[in-house]
Write a protein that holds these residues in place. Sequence first.
Motif, PDB file in Angstrom:
ATOM      1  N   PRO A  88      71.613  70.457  78.379  1.00 38.73           N
ATOM      2  CA  PRO A  88      70.402  70.854  79.106  1.00 38.73           C
ATOM      3  C   PRO A  88      69.778  72.101  78.481  1.00 38.73           C
ATOM      4  CG  PRO A  88      72.366  71.483  80.332  1.00 38.73           C
ATOM      5  CD  PRO A  88      72.830  70.647  79.182  1.00 38.73           C
ATOM      6  N   GLU A  89      68.496  72.285  78.722  1.00 37.86           N
ATOM      7  CA  GLU A  89      67.791  73.428  78.152  1.00 37.86           C
ATOM      8  C   GLU A  89      68.250  74.717  78.831  1.00 37.86           C
ATOM      9  OE1 GLU A  89      63.538  72.898  78.158  1.00 37.86           O
ATOM     10  OE2 GLU A  89      63.801  70.722  78.233  1.00 37.86           O
ATOM     11  N   PRO A  90      68.762  75.686  78.056  1.00 39.05           N
ATOM     12  CA  PRO A  90      69.183  76.958  78.667  1.00 39.05           C
ATOM     13  C   PRO A  90      68.006  77.639  79.354  1.00 39.05           C
ATOM     14  CG  PRO A  90      69.957  76.761  76.397  1.00 39.05           C
ATOM     15  CD  PRO A  90      68.981  75.641  76.608  1.00 39.05           C
ATOM     16  N   GLY A  91      68.247  78.140  80.542  1.00 37.60           N
ATOM     17  CA  GLY A  91      67.200  78.848  81.264  1.00 37.60           C
ATOM     18  C   GLY A  91      66.177  77.948  81.927  1.00 37.60           C
ATOM     19  N   ASN A  92      66.362  76.633  81.851  1.00 36.50           N
ATOM     20  CA  ASN A  92      65.435  75.686  82.476  1.00 36.50           C
ATOM     21  C   ASN A  92      66.124  75.063  83.692  1.00 36.50           C
ATOM     22  OD1 ASN A  92      63.909  73.462  83.257  1.00 36.50           O
ATOM     23  ND2 ASN A  92      63.286  72.957  81.170  1.00 36.50           N
ATOM     24  N   PRO A  93      65.813  75.551  84.906  1.00 35.88           N
ATOM     25  CA  PRO A  93      66.505  75.044  86.102  1.00 35.88           C
ATOM     26  C   PRO A  93      66.351  73.544  86.296  1.00 35.88           C
ATOM     27  CG  PRO A  93      65.324  77.072  86.601  1.00 35.88           C
ATOM     28  CD  PRO A  93      64.898  76.654  85.223  1.00 35.88           C
ATOM     29  N   GLU A  94      65.159  72.997  85.961  1.00 37.28           N
ATOM     30  CA  GLU A  94      64.961  71.560  86.135  1.00 37.28           C
ATOM     31  C   GLU A  94      65.895  70.765  85.240  1.00 37.28           C
ATOM     32  OE1 GLU A  94      62.582  73.755  85.522  1.00 37.28           O
ATOM     33  OE2 GLU A  94      61.071  73.636  87.102  1.00 37.28           O
ATOM     34  N   SER A  95      66.037  71.208  83.987  1.00 37.89           N
ATOM     35  CA  SER A  95      66.919  70.528  83.050  1.00 37.89           C
ATOM     36  C   SER A  95      68.374  70.657  83.481  1.00 37.89           C
ATOM     37  CB  SER A  95      66.729  71.101  81.648  1.00 37.89           C
ATOM     38  OG  SER A  95      67.608  70.506  80.729  1.00 37.89           O
ATOM     39  N   LEU A  96      68.744  71.848  83.954  1.00 35.04           N
ATOM     40  CA  LEU A  96      70.117  72.071  84.412  1.00 35.04           C
ATOM     41  C   LEU A  96      70.445  71.187  85.610  1.00 35.04           C
ATOM     42  CD1 LEU A  96      70.263  75.967  84.121  1.00 35.04           C
ATOM     43  CD2 LEU A  96      71.554  74.343  82.736  1.00 35.04           C
ATOM     44  N   PHE A  97      69.493  71.076  86.542  1.00 35.12           N
ATOM     45  CA  PHE A  97      69.766  70.275  87.733  1.00 35.12           C
ATOM     46  C   PHE A  97      69.835  68.792  87.386  1.00 35.12           C
ATOM     47  CE2 PHE A  97      68.694  68.225  91.812  1.00 35.12           C
ATOM     48  CZ  PHE A  97      69.676  68.802  92.596  1.00 35.12           C
ATOM     49  N   ALA A  98      68.971  68.354  86.466  1.00 39.13           N
ATOM     50  CA  ALA A  98      69.030  66.954  86.029  1.00 39.13           C
ATOM     51  C   ALA A  98      70.374  66.646  85.385  1.00 39.13           C
ATOM     52  CB  ALA A  98      67.892  66.662  85.059  1.00 39.13           C
ATOM     53  N   SER A  99      70.900  67.606  84.602  1.00 36.69           N
ATOM     54  CA  SER A  99      72.222  67.440  83.988  1.00 36.69           C
ATOM     55  C   SER A  99      73.303  67.359  85.062  1.00 36.69           C
ATOM     56  CB  SER A  99      72.504  68.599  83.028  1.00 36.69           C
ATOM     57  OG  SER A  99      73.813  68.537  82.524  1.00 36.69           O
ATOM     58  N   ALA A 141      64.996  82.032  88.576  1.00 34.94           N
ATOM     59  CA  ALA A 141      65.768  81.068  87.778  1.00 34.94           C
ATOM     60  C   ALA A 141      67.223  81.045  88.221  1.00 34.94           C
ATOM     61  CB  ALA A 141      65.662  81.419  86.294  1.00 34.94           C
ATOM     62  N   LEU A 142      67.751  82.220  88.566  1.00 38.76           N
ATOM     63  CA  LEU A 142      69.141  82.292  88.996  1.00 38.76           C
ATOM     64  C   LEU A 142      69.333  81.574  90.332  1.00 38.76           C
ATOM     65  CD1 LEU A 142      71.579  83.710  87.643  1.00 38.76           C
ATOM     66  CD2 LEU A 142      71.330  85.515  89.341  1.00 38.76           C
ATOM     67  N   ARG A 143      68.370  81.768  91.250  1.00 40.36           N
ATOM     68  CA  ARG A 143      68.462  81.074  92.531  1.00 40.36           C
ATOM     69  C   ARG A 143      68.399  79.560  92.332  1.00 40.36           C
ATOM     70  NH1 ARG A 143      68.106  82.663  97.662  1.00 40.36           N
ATOM     71  NH2 ARG A 143      67.372  84.762  97.093  1.00 40.36           N
ATOM     72  N   ALA A 144      67.506  79.137  91.448  1.00 43.07           N
ATOM     73  CA  ALA A 144      67.396  77.703  91.168  1.00 43.07           C
ATOM     74  C   ALA A 144      68.666  77.169  90.526  1.00 43.07           C
ATOM     75  CB  ALA A 144      66.192  77.443  90.259  1.00 43.07           C
ATOM     76  N   ARG A 145      69.314  78.000  89.705  1.00 37.23           N
ATOM     77  CA  ARG A 145      70.551  77.575  89.045  1.00 37.23           C
ATOM     78  C   ARG A 145      71.638  77.262  90.059  1.00 37.23           C
ATOM     79  NH1 ARG A 145      73.467  80.830  84.028  1.00 37.23           N
ATOM     80  NH2 ARG A 145      75.053  79.267  83.570  1.00 37.23           N
ATOM     81  N   ASN A 146      71.597  77.935  91.205  1.00 37.35           N
ATOM     82  CA  ASN A 146      72.605  77.716  92.242  1.00 37.35           C
ATOM     83  C   ASN A 146      72.351  76.463  93.069  1.00 37.35           C
ATOM     84  OD1 ASN A 146      74.376  79.865  91.831  1.00 37.35           O
ATOM     85  ND2 ASN A 146      73.154  81.284  93.063  1.00 37.35           N
ATOM     86  N   ALA A 147      71.247  75.761  92.802  1.00 31.05           N
ATOM     87  CA  ALA A 147      70.901  74.612  93.646  1.00 31.05           C
ATOM     88  C   ALA A 147      72.034  73.595  93.705  1.00 31.05           C
ATOM     89  CB  ALA A 147      69.624  73.948  93.129  1.00 31.05           C
ATOM     90  N   GLY A 148      72.565  73.238  92.548  1.00 30.63           N
ATOM     91  CA  GLY A 148      73.656  72.278  92.511  1.00 30.63           C
ATOM     92  C   GLY A 148      74.916  72.800  93.177  1.00 30.63           C
TER      93      GLY A 148
END
Length: 419
Positions: free
Chosen positions: A57-68, A142-149
């Motif tokens: 996933p793209e580093p720093g991209n919450p959408e990409s991280l969540f899709a992963s 971005a950090l808050r979004a990273r915690n979504a999963g």
Amino acid sequence: MNIVFIHQNAPGQWRHIAAHLAAEGGHKIVIIGKHKRVDIEGADYRLYKVSPAHESPEPGNPESLFASFIGHGKAVAEILKTLLAEGFKPDVIAAHPGWGESIFAKDVLPDVPLLHYCEFYYRSKGADYGFANDTTLEGDMALRARNAGLNLSLEAMDWGVCPTNWQKAQHPASSHDKITVVHEGIDTSVVKPDPEATIVLPTGRILTAQDEVVTYVARNLEPYRGIHIFTRAAELIQRQRPNAHVVLVGGTGVSYGGPPADGRTWKENLLDTARLDPMRTHFLGTLAYDRYLKVLQTSSVHVYLTFPFVLSWSMTESMSAGCLIVGSNTQPVQEVLRHNENGLMVDFFKPEEVAATVCDALENRDKLRHLREGARNTILSGYDQAAHCIPAHKQLLLDLAAGRRPALSHTPSATLGAA
């Protein structure tokens, strides 16, 4: 019991309890992961694959991280469905939620207890983010979004286990009443002092416990583990101690944070700013485990520096090996190290203080032997794998499988610093 362990680097932190249960017999163990890192005899491994986009996933991209995160969860859900079709139903599932692998476990097996290894929950204040750099609103979001999963995982789990109190405290307060604190533990019969240990350098020279050996260990040489502070301190140490050898163990990749802006490795970057004696500075790279232990056992003074982040296994292993430890006064270290009881504490941001403390420790090695004994005893009294940690993990799994509420704490906090 029928048990499923899930970790992308199978079996990950479940290695010791999974191996113990497999050797004990009477259990059916399935280990699900993306890579098989350790072979456990008697365990059934099931490996999965994800698409290239989910793999990287793209580093720093919450959408990409969540899709992963979702992609990994779907891949594991398919394996769980296959196990059910084969007639295997677990009594309990133990998973690391960090990559999303277990996010759909309760959808496939709603009545099977789900235990999560709660390693880290990201915070915009008080932990690694903003520790050494300024924060931004964009970074906070971005950090808050990273915690979504992770938030979805906390909602899904029946119970959690966390290796330290500080790491547990980073998680939302609403989850604290279902997270047990128990470390994975150290095999103290293997990781122990050995006054006869030696380090064979690439040059062929052999260092022994009689030499002045300053050691530093990290998975990768990077700022999260204080390499930029250590190299500056090492330069000062070598100036003041003409016989001191500096031995560094670790790769040149990036485990946490990012690479230098100039595109080089942190090692290359930092060697331009620190004037280290090439004859007394030894970069050993990554080592086989037995050679790594020899480094700890030969060490005169071991330096452990870290951002407020996950406590490294190398920290507790260096304590078990009876090292004289100089550690940063950051929260993860403060949980296991007590100044002048089982080690020495220094300011993470002050290389001059690190160097002065190391030099004083080298000068007074014999007088500070009680710190080595204190470090070893701390591990023996609460972090010993066979005596404490494996039984605690086993009881946790048994309680969940039987529908019992587990104990909230198996933490050895009362014995920290015992000598």
